[in-house]
Design a protein around this motif. Structure first.
Motif, PDB file in Angstrom:
ATOM      1  N   TYR A  14       0.825  -1.202   0.000  1.00  0.00           N
ATOM      2  CA  TYR A  14       0.000   0.000   0.000  1.00  0.00           C
ATOM      3  C   TYR A  14       0.857   1.249   0.000  1.00  0.00           C
ATOM      4  O   TYR A  14       1.984   1.245   0.484  1.00  0.00           O
ATOM      5  N   GLU A  15       0.281   2.327  -0.517  1.00  0.00           N
ATOM      6  CA  GLU A  15       0.894   3.645  -0.458  1.00  0.00           C
ATOM      7  C   GLU A  15      -0.071   4.555   0.289  1.00  0.00           C
ATOM      8  O   GLU A  15      -1.249   4.637  -0.067  1.00  0.00           O
ATOM      9  N   ARG A  17      -0.802   8.459   1.628  1.00  0.00           N
ATOM     10  CA  ARG A  17      -0.445   9.867   1.438  1.00  0.00           C
ATOM     11  C   ARG A  17      -0.978  10.624   2.644  1.00  0.00           C
ATOM     12  O   ARG A  17      -2.159  10.513   2.982  1.00  0.00           O
ATOM     13  N   THR A  44       4.502  10.750   1.496  1.00  0.00           N
ATOM     14  CA  THR A  44       4.077   9.454   0.990  1.00  0.00           C
ATOM     15  C   THR A  44       4.820   8.370   1.750  1.00  0.00           C
ATOM     16  O   THR A  44       6.037   8.409   1.864  1.00  0.00           O
ATOM     17  N   ARG A  46       5.309   4.300   1.630  1.00  0.00           N
ATOM     18  CA  ARG A  46       5.112   3.181   0.702  1.00  0.00           C
ATOM     19  C   ARG A  46       5.551   1.899   1.385  1.00  0.00           C
ATOM     20  O   ARG A  46       6.611   1.849   2.003  1.00  0.00           O
ATOM     21  N   SER A  47       4.707   0.874   1.275  1.00  0.00           N
ATOM     22  CA  SER A  47       4.970  -0.377   1.982  1.00  0.00           C
ATOM     23  C   SER A  47       4.728  -1.577   1.080  1.00  0.00           C
ATOM     24  O   SER A  47       3.699  -2.228   1.182  1.00  0.00           O
ATOM     25  N   LEU A  75      -0.967  -1.153  -3.998  1.00  0.00           N
ATOM     26  CA  LEU A  75       0.062  -1.321  -5.013  1.00  0.00           C
ATOM     27  C   LEU A  75      -0.193  -2.628  -5.720  1.00  0.00           C
ATOM     28  O   LEU A  75      -0.309  -3.674  -5.082  1.00  0.00           O
TER      29      LEU A  75
END
Length: 81
Positions: A14-15, A17, A44, A46-47, A75
């Motif tokens: 997932y990302e 914000r 942001t 990001r994982s 993602l």
């Protein structure tokens, strides 16, 4: 964060914000994630590889910080050739 997913559901992490730029001191709180300050004033996170259970834990951490969550984007898994 140890929860990992397989690509069978088509999601590979997932990302998130967030509103504003998080201080670098928060980087340790989000170990295993990439943190990027965007030019529009957002951050942001990001994982890649994060599953939904770990995502919920991450969302709770963001909530506890009192930071406004702008979006959560799955993602997509990249197909293996």
């Amino acid at each position: 964060m140890t929860g990992r997913i397989t690509s069978r559901d088509g999601v590979n992490g997932y990302e998130l914000r967030l509103e504003g730029h998080l201080d670098d001191r928060w980087y340790d709180s989000f170990a295993g994630l990439t943190m990027h300050h965007e030019t529009d004033g957002t951050t942001t996170l990001r994982s890649p590889g994060l599953d939904q259970a770990a995502l919920h834990g991450l969302l709770a951490r963001v909530r506890d910080l009192g930071v406004a969550l702008i979006s959560v984007t799955p993602l997509k898994a990249t197909p293996r050739g």
